[in-house]
Design an enzyme around this catalytic site. Sequence first.
Site, short mmCIF file in Angstrom:
data_model
loop_
_atom_site.label_atom_id
_atom_site.label_comp_id
_atom_site.label_asym_id
_atom_site.label_seq_id
_atom_site.Cartn_x
_atom_site.Cartn_y
_atom_site.Cartn_z
N CYS A 1 0.82 -1.22 0.00
CA CYS A 1 0.00 0.00 0.00
C CYS A 1 0.85 1.26 0.00
O CYS A 1 0.32 2.36 -0.16
CB CYS A 1 -0.94 -0.02 1.20
SG CYS A 1 -1.76 -1.61 1.36
N HIS B 1 -9.83 1.68 -1.55
CA HIS B 1 -8.38 1.60 -1.41
C HIS B 1 -7.79 0.65 -2.45
O HIS B 1 -7.55 -0.52 -2.18
CB HIS B 1 -8.06 1.13 0.02
CG HIS B 1 -6.63 0.80 0.27
ND1 HIS B 1 -5.58 1.53 -0.25
CD2 HIS B 1 -6.07 -0.20 1.02
CE1 HIS B 1 -4.44 0.99 0.17
NE2 HIS B 1 -4.70 -0.06 0.92
N CYS C 1 0.35 2.99 6.14
CA CYS C 1 0.80 1.66 6.56
C CYS C 1 0.72 0.70 5.38
O CYS C 1 0.03 0.96 4.41
CB CYS C 1 -0.07 1.16 7.70
SG CYS C 1 -1.83 1.12 7.26
#
Lengths: 307, 429
Positions: B91, B382, B416
């Site tokens: 990510c 996301h 994160c």
Amino acid sequence: MASVELPATPDLGGLYARALRGVLPSRSSGDHDDGPPVLPDTTVSVPDVAIDLDTVADYARVCGFRLDSDVPVTHPHLLGFPLAVWLMTRDDFRFDLLGTVHVANRIVAHEPIPVGANVDVSARLADLRPHRRGWQFDAVVEVRHDGRLVWESTSTNLRRGHSPRTVQDHDGQAGDADDTSGRTASARTVADVDPADLPMTGRWRVPGDIGRRYGAVSGDRNPIHLSALSARPFGFPQAIAHGMWSKAAALAGLGRLDLPCTIDVAFHKPVLLPSTVEYATRREPDGWSFALRRRDGRPHLAGVVTT
Amino acid sequence: MTQLRDAAIVAGNRIPFARSGTAYARASNHDMLTAALDGLVARTGLAGATLGEVAGGAVLKHSRDFNLVREAVLASALADDTPAFDVQKACDTSLEAVLAVANKIRVGQVDVGIGCGVDTTSDAPMGLNDDLRHLLLAAQQANEPVDFVKLAGQLRPSLLKPDIPRNAEQATGLSMGEHQAITTAEWGVSREAQDQLALRSHQRLAAAWDDGFFDDLVTPFLGLDRDNNLRPDSTLEKLSTLKPVFGDRETGTMTAGNSTPLTDGAAAVLLATPDWAADHDLPVLARLVDAESAAVDYVHGHEGLLMAPVYAVPRLLARRGLTLQDFDLYEIHEAFASTVLATMAAWEDEEFCHDRLGLDAPLGSIDRDRLNVNGSSLATGHPFAATGARIVATAAKLLAERDDFEHGGRALVSICAAGGNGLVAILEK
């Protein structure tokens, strides 16, 4: 000229079945010989044809286009082709569809067409003219979006045989497509493209099932494209790729095209399936020259993009 | 060493994000990334331009896409001689890509470049399972008929079972959500706090869309012109009815409502020197001034999988001589609502800051009104590798929009990532 509006795009399978009856021995073989050749004096149209995402995605994948918010530049051919075939399977069409060869195609793309748009599609047959090897005529397709002409295509077809003896041989060198190239108004024409002369851009391995895959996406399951067995009765040793697949794949290889543009292609020797072909391109001041050719340089397709 | 130059964030663009299997179900990473790049190029008038570098990547990636970013550049309106390379850091992918380009700009290697990322869970790669793959590799080496007979004897129906990518850590076999559920329980993050954060994310993103904030940050794609995960009408009541999906099925607090969904999308950020921007009549929205990466031992070290940014931030603050309160905006990636809440709880916790971070005093709390002010991943969704570029573009535009910031316009970005990685960065006006 009469006009016929159909409620929906006709199914090509049924039209081919109708055309196939024309080549069966039971019927007086070949073209209708009674009277001079004429074309149906009819424009056929379908309003409000939805361009759905799944079909565009399938088409893009088979032809090598990127899926984008606007349809690939050759995609509207899928919308117009069934209408042209519908005209060519009418009783007042005096040639047999299955003996007709697609020798050239010109697309004029005026504006991008968004995926998901609803468009109006029309087709007519026009400009029947004698050719040294038979007769040529054009299938003209127009696509309108919000009332504006956004895309048009002229497919030149050759019906071999029945050559009118009064016609002199043309002096063109681009095979059967010769007199199409002479009719273009732009400065650079497909006749200026020497396929053997273009620098090689890529080598494609065209898979044996591309005719079936393109047939599934386009609905154009003409037997000459499906298998060697079904192609043989029509004089081909193997299945051949759809001409409009090879045009689409060649354009996909060019990447982005600025609209409006005109894309002229002359079809030469068919691409027998499977085969390995050379893809050749050259940037020009006003667009592109491109070709598909055999490894010995003999052409399958020559084309120009002009903007 | 010569003076470092400024790396300016000049523009950003993404396509609307779409829940997995919806609007972009038929699109590939290549399709989406090219669309995001083309939108950026169109808006900045860079069609045909050669840039110094394009860095980017995807997390879920077909093996044929090893040069994904370069292929997208070739398909885009950028000049074909624009170099590009792929990055892959879960990510953090596109934040790392943005940082790579910023660093090249700062040291004088390039004047302009793009950092970008894309992901699809709709068009996810699948592989041959390892047994079949090894069998086929052995078959390539086989010469004698007897070899083939032996190999044929190993054929089993189970070999046809594909190898499907899983959202699970290699080292633990636990999914990201399962890891985060452990962290959530450890920090005692309440269900209500998570639902409130999720609700606020949706409300703020919806308001930003309504205000036209994304008009110059988003290009519609395949008929979608807004993030389709956005639920502007969601309520705490609706969120509170959802069943836990991670952790204990009865007492767990993490639901589909306060966790990010699987998402398809792409995002890109244009960076340049301020001089280059001025030469091209483009604004300097903000500058990327510094960044810090960290990782945690989530396997044996008893730290939460997604807690690495908690460690990166104090190191970055120390290097810059800043406190946690010296920021006007905080963009903390909402992998899960509880990730944001546990991160903030850790910075406020005296014992944790002393024992784990080695600090004399806790970093303290942050002003919630400065946190994810236009919503974040819970609302947008996301698409793993696209999130960093989305956040950088949003933060940069937020900084550029106002002149009355207490600290002159400074934003902290914290993301994160799987593998116990984390990357944080500072943007300044």
